[in-house]
Write an enzyme that holds these catalytic residues in place. Structure first.
Site, short mmCIF file in Angstrom:
data_model
loop_
_atom_site.label_atom_id
_atom_site.label_comp_id
_atom_site.label_asym_id
_atom_site.label_seq_id
_atom_site.Cartn_x
_atom_site.Cartn_y
_atom_site.Cartn_z
N ASN A 72 -2.81 5.54 16.10
CA ASN A 72 -3.92 5.03 15.29
C ASN A 72 -4.23 3.63 15.76
O ASN A 72 -3.46 2.71 15.51
CB ASN A 72 -3.52 5.03 13.82
CG ASN A 72 -3.10 6.41 13.38
OD1 ASN A 72 -3.84 7.37 13.55
ND2 ASN A 72 -1.89 6.53 12.88
N GLU A 112 0.84 -1.20 0.00
CA GLU A 112 0.00 0.00 0.00
C GLU A 112 0.87 1.24 0.00
O GLU A 112 1.96 1.25 0.56
CB GLU A 112 -0.91 -0.01 1.23
CG GLU A 112 -1.94 -1.13 1.14
CD GLU A 112 -2.88 -1.22 2.34
OE1 GLU A 112 -3.99 -1.75 2.17
OE2 GLU A 112 -2.51 -0.78 3.45
N CYS A 118 6.98 -4.54 15.96
CA CYS A 118 6.56 -3.44 16.83
C CYS A 118 5.11 -3.75 17.23
O CYS A 118 4.25 -3.92 16.36
CB CYS A 118 6.65 -2.11 16.09
SG CYS A 118 8.29 -1.81 15.41
N LEU A 159 11.32 6.40 17.49
CA LEU A 159 11.89 6.14 18.82
C LEU A 159 10.82 5.63 19.79
O LEU A 159 10.96 4.58 20.38
CB LEU A 159 12.55 7.43 19.35
CG LEU A 159 13.36 7.23 20.62
CD1 LEU A 159 14.57 6.34 20.40
CD2 LEU A 159 13.81 8.58 21.20
N HIS A 160 9.79 6.40 20.00
CA HIS A 160 8.65 6.05 20.86
C HIS A 160 8.97 5.88 22.35
O HIS A 160 8.08 5.98 23.17
CB HIS A 160 7.91 4.80 20.36
CG HIS A 160 7.41 4.95 18.95
ND1 HIS A 160 6.65 6.01 18.53
CD2 HIS A 160 7.56 4.16 17.86
CE1 HIS A 160 6.35 5.87 17.25
NE2 HIS A 160 6.90 4.77 16.81
N GLY A 217 7.15 -1.91 5.78
CA GLY A 217 8.51 -2.42 5.71
C GLY A 217 9.53 -1.51 6.37
O GLY A 217 9.23 -0.40 6.80
N CYS A 234 6.48 -7.01 6.72
CA CYS A 234 7.56 -6.45 7.54
C CYS A 234 8.07 -7.54 8.48
O CYS A 234 7.28 -8.31 9.01
CB CYS A 234 7.04 -5.26 8.34
SG CYS A 234 8.35 -4.35 9.19
N CYS A 275 -0.47 6.15 9.78
CA CYS A 275 0.74 5.45 10.22
C CYS A 275 0.39 4.17 10.96
O CYS A 275 -0.41 4.18 11.88
CB CYS A 275 1.51 6.28 11.23
SG CYS A 275 2.44 7.60 10.54
N CYS A 309 3.56 8.63 0.86
CA CYS A 309 4.09 7.72 1.88
C CYS A 309 4.19 6.35 1.22
O CYS A 309 3.18 5.77 0.83
CB CYS A 309 3.13 7.70 3.07
SG CYS A 309 3.58 6.49 4.31
N CYS A 312 1.85 -1.89 15.71
CA CYS A 312 1.77 -1.62 14.26
C CYS A 312 1.07 -2.76 13.52
O CYS A 312 1.41 -3.94 13.71
CB CYS A 312 3.18 -1.43 13.71
SG CYS A 312 3.22 -1.09 11.94
N1 SAH Z 1 9.98 0.60 9.60
C1 SAH Z 1 10.11 2.02 9.52
C2 SAH Z 1 9.11 2.61 8.55
C3 SAH Z 1 7.68 2.53 9.02
S1 SAH Z 1 7.17 4.13 9.29
C4 SAH Z 1 10.01 2.65 10.87
O1 SAH Z 1 9.76 1.91 11.83
O2 SAH Z 1 10.27 3.83 11.01
C5 SAH Z 1 5.70 4.00 10.14
C6 SAH Z 1 5.70 4.91 11.34
O3 SAH Z 1 4.44 4.80 11.99
C7 SAH Z 1 6.75 4.53 12.35
O4 SAH Z 1 7.19 5.66 13.04
C8 SAH Z 1 5.94 3.65 13.28
O5 SAH Z 1 6.56 3.50 14.53
C9 SAH Z 1 4.65 4.41 13.33
N2 SAH Z 1 3.51 3.58 13.72
C10 SAH Z 1 3.36 2.25 13.63
N3 SAH Z 1 2.16 1.87 14.09
C11 SAH Z 1 1.52 2.99 14.47
C12 SAH Z 1 0.23 3.27 14.99
N4 SAH Z 1 -0.63 2.29 15.19
N5 SAH Z 1 -0.10 4.55 15.26
C13 SAH Z 1 0.77 5.55 15.02
N6 SAH Z 1 2.01 5.36 14.51
C14 SAH Z 1 2.37 4.10 14.24
#
Ligand code: SAH
Length: 359
Positions: free
Chosen positions: A301, A99, A123, A226-227, A170, A119, A344, A112, A126
């Protein structure tokens, strides 16, 4: 599965460089400039069929069809959000699906895009992480997603694409060579001629790869998901942290800044009872004092499991104020395209084709 199309065994002409196409034409007794014509059709005009190459004779087009295929992506399904966001389900030559998303704002149109099918990371928050990683995308499959969104930007908004973020499915740094090759094509005058400054590669935080990338004198930007700046928290929500602890990420980001003089953008979601305490804020401040960064506080999200919940706005604001006090720019970002699962971390959430792919 019904949607799978046959994998072609002919050579994909788009895997060839311009020099290789030139060699091919010489080998069949055609002038060199044919390579330039074909290359332009493939990369600037986005031709998906040799018949479109109208400045080549009919017989030459037939010869090309015998010798090559054009493995072009196909936008299978396009969904539009009430906020204008567009999500494309993109079918690849072997029937797999990724997507990509077009995000419009007043002064920007951002693409995006995905770098892998599925992937391999896990995480916990996600949706994409729930898919198996099927394969890396080829440079042209990454490039094509950008072209598709560029065309949609022009046709739906009458404006050009302005920015690209590798924040789809990914982990771009686990498909390093193909992502770099795609960016080269996107930025080269023979491709889309976009400025690399308008491209951001987002990583989960692979410290070695961040260093490797920094050594290549990249002109694009880097974002780090980072989170949490505390190992005990990050280990639990992003298992990649076990091998890439926060101290290593700080080192790698410092190295990135030394080499590129470009600030890393930190992506950071604040979740209730997970990373919304004073201690969590302090850890992030410590990170930001050691590395020149900008922070994007992004909205969570939900992906329907209830474990992760967006923290109260006051907690997010507490982060912002604390960061501002130490001179770090911190922006609170609202999600886009939530109603169509385009935000995201939501990619793949409800896509039936992708579910099939993993069953
Ligand atoms: N693998 C790479 C690219 C993915 S980017 C990375 O981890 O950076 C997708 C972004 O959305 C990342 O910052 C990820 O941590 C964030 N993300 C994943 N799940 C999410 C969610 N449910 N709500 C908000 N952000 C999320």
């Amino acid at each position: 599965m019904s949607y799978l199309c046959p994998v072609s065994t002919a050579r994909d002409i788009r895997a060839l460089s311009r020099d290789q196409i030139q060699e091919y034409f010489q080998s069949i007794g055609e002038p060199k400039f044919r390579a330039i014509q074909v290359y332009e059709w493939l990369w600037q005009k986005g031709a998906i069929d040799f018949n479109q190459m109208t400045n080549l004779s009919l017989s030459l087009r037939e010869k090309l069809k015998e010798d090559f295929v054009i493995n072009h992506i196909r936008v299978d399904e396009m969904q539009r959000s009430e906020d204008g966001t567009i999500k494309n389900a993109v079918q690849l030559y072997d029937g797999l699906v990724v997507e990509s998303v077009l995000i419009p704002t007043d002064n920007r149109i951002t693409a995006c895009i995905s770098s892998q099918v599925g992937c391999s990371l896990d995480c916990n928050f996600c949706a994409t992480a729930r898919l198996k990683r099927m394969r890396n995308l080829n440079p042209d499959e990454i490039y094509d997603q950008v072209v598709a969104i560029q065309n949609e930007a022009e046709s739906f908004f009458g404006r050009p694409l302005t920015n690209i973020v590798f924040m789809g499915m990914g982990e771009p740094l686990m498909n390093y060579n193909n992502v770099i090759a795609a960016i080269e094509k996107i930025t080269s005058p023979e491709g889309l001629g976009m400025s690399p400054r308008r491209i951001t590669v987002s990583t989960v935080g692979l410290s070695k790869m961040i260093r490797k990338l920094a050594d290549e004198d990249p002109k694009f930007k880097l974002a780090l998901s980072l989170h949490s700046a505390r190992d005990e928290v990050r280990n639990k929500i992003m298992s990649i942290n076990l091998k890439n602890p926060v101290a290593d990420l700080i080192d790698a980001c410092q190295y990135w800044y030394e080499k590129t003089k470009s600030k890393v953008t930190l992506e950071y979601v604040v979740w209730r009872d997970i990373n919304d305490s004073e201690e969590d804020i302090k850890a992030l401040l410590k990170f930001c004092k050691q590395v020149p960064t900008k922070v994007n506080l992004i909205e969570y999200n939900p992906i329907d499991d209830g474990i992760f919940q967006q923290a109260d706005f006051a907690a997010v604001e507490a982060y912002q104020l604390a960061l501002q006090k130490i001179g770090t720019v911190a922006t609170i970002r609202r999600s886009r395209g939530k109603d169509i699962d385009a935000a995201c971390g939501q990619l793949a959430n409800k896509n039936e084709l992708l579910k099939d792919m993993n069953s």
